[in-house]
Design a protein around this motif. Structure first.
Motif, mmCIF file in Angstrom:
data_model
loop_
_atom_site.group_PDB
_atom_site.id
_atom_site.type_symbol
_atom_site.label_atom_id
_atom_site.label_comp_id
_atom_site.label_asym_id
_atom_site.label_seq_id
_atom_site.Cartn_x
_atom_site.Cartn_y
_atom_site.Cartn_z
ATOM 1 N N VAL A 31 0.862 -1.177 0.000
ATOM 2 C CA VAL A 31 0.000 0.000 0.000
ATOM 3 C C VAL A 31 0.903 1.232 0.000
ATOM 4 O O VAL A 31 1.878 1.287 0.748
ATOM 5 C CB VAL A 31 -0.912 0.038 1.248
ATOM 6 N N THR A 32 0.571 2.199 -0.845
ATOM 7 C CA THR A 32 1.322 3.454 -0.907
ATOM 8 C C THR A 32 0.389 4.591 -0.528
ATOM 9 O O THR A 32 -0.727 4.685 -1.036
ATOM 10 C CB THR A 32 1.894 3.681 -2.315
ATOM 11 N N VAL A 33 0.851 5.443 0.384
ATOM 12 C CA VAL A 33 0.042 6.549 0.891
ATOM 13 C C VAL A 33 0.891 7.819 0.932
ATOM 14 O O VAL A 33 2.063 7.773 1.298
ATOM 15 C CB VAL A 33 -0.480 6.233 2.316
ATOM 16 N N ARG A 34 0.278 8.926 0.574
ATOM 17 C CA ARG A 34 0.925 10.237 0.717
ATOM 18 C C ARG A 34 0.490 10.865 2.025
ATOM 19 O O ARG A 34 -0.641 10.703 2.462
ATOM 20 C CB ARG A 34 0.523 11.174 -0.420
ATOM 21 N N SER A 35 1.401 11.602 2.618
ATOM 22 C CA SER A 35 1.048 12.311 3.853
ATOM 23 C C SER A 35 0.020 13.378 3.519
ATOM 24 O O SER A 35 -0.099 13.826 2.374
ATOM 25 C CB SER A 35 2.293 12.934 4.483
ATOM 26 N N ARG A 36 -0.713 13.803 4.529
ATOM 27 C CA ARG A 36 -1.754 14.817 4.314
ATOM 28 C C ARG A 36 -1.170 16.125 3.776
ATOM 29 O O ARG A 36 -1.816 16.818 3.007
ATOM 30 C CB ARG A 36 -2.509 15.072 5.613
ATOM 31 N N ASP A 37 0.051 16.437 4.187
ATOM 32 C CA ASP A 37 0.671 17.675 3.689
ATOM 33 C C ASP A 37 1.364 17.468 2.341
ATOM 34 O O ASP A 37 1.978 18.387 1.818
ATOM 35 C CB ASP A 37 1.654 18.237 4.727
ATOM 36 N N ARG A 38 1.271 16.249 1.803
ATOM 37 C CA ARG A 38 1.799 15.884 0.496
ATOM 38 C C ARG A 38 3.313 16.075 0.391
ATOM 39 O O ARG A 38 3.859 16.317 -0.664
ATOM 40 C CB ARG A 38 1.058 16.621 -0.610
ATOM 41 N N ALA A 39 3.996 15.922 1.518
ATOM 42 C CA ALA A 39 5.441 16.069 1.537
ATOM 43 C C ALA A 39 6.159 14.746 1.312
ATOM 44 O O ALA A 39 7.268 14.723 0.778
ATOM 45 C CB ALA A 39 5.902 16.672 2.863
ATOM 46 N N VAL A 40 5.528 13.641 1.727
ATOM 47 C CA VAL A 40 6.163 12.329 1.595
ATOM 48 C C VAL A 40 5.149 11.298 1.120
ATOM 49 O O VAL A 40 3.935 11.458 1.274
ATOM 50 C CB VAL A 40 6.788 11.841 2.920
ATOM 51 N N GLU A 41 5.700 10.239 0.552
ATOM 52 C CA GLU A 41 4.907 9.096 0.132
ATOM 53 C C GLU A 41 5.600 7.856 0.683
ATOM 54 O O GLU A 41 6.808 7.699 0.512
ATOM 55 C CB GLU A 41 4.861 9.051 -1.392
#
Length: 143
Positions: A31-41
């Motif tokens: 599973v791949t997820v981005r952080s809410r602030d879209r800084a990391v995946e």
């Protein structure tokens, strides 16, 4: 009696085959997820292990260490929660009475003991803002 034993053996074989198939599928799952602030995946494997980490758009260069750590932990926690739910869904037919195999009583599984509290309702799977680790990271002075 022989017919009942044969039927039970067939049911057991069906369950074993189903579990083996589910295990094989889950071994290859991620599973791949981005952080809410879209800084990391982040990417996690079927056992919740971190298998990938990508910093997006160079945002990490402008973030404080605590902010970056919080982004990684948040994304990893959500990814682990998603993966644990995928595992639960895949194994659900074998944990319910009369699920995949008629007459099979099912296996009782304590999912919260395996994956942690909140796995069923979505409240788990990540560090809370007030966790001790988060506090220590957030209190680190930036040089």
């Amino acid at each position: 009696m022989q017919q009942r034993i044969a039927q039970a053996m067939a049911e057991l074989e069906n369950v074993q085959n189903g579990v083996a198939k589910a295990e094989a599928e889950l071994r290859a799952a991620s599973v791949t997820v981005r952080s809410r602030d879209r800084a990391v995946e982040v990417t996690v494997g079927s056992q919740g292990e971190l298998t990938g980490l990508v910093f997006l758009e160079g945002k990490q260069r402008t973030m404080a260490a605590g902010e970056l750590a919080a982004s990684v932990l948040e994304a990893a926690g959500r990814a682990r929660t998603q993966m644990s739910r995928r595992v639960m869904k895949k194994l659900q037919p074998f944990t319910e009475s009369g699920g995949a195999v008629p007459g099979f009583p099912g296996i009782e599984v304590d999912w919260e003991r395996i994956f942690g509290p909140g796995v069923r309702d979505g409240s788990g799977g990540g560090r809370r803002r007030d966790s001790k680790l988060q506090d220590e990271i957030g209190e680190d002075a930036e040089d």
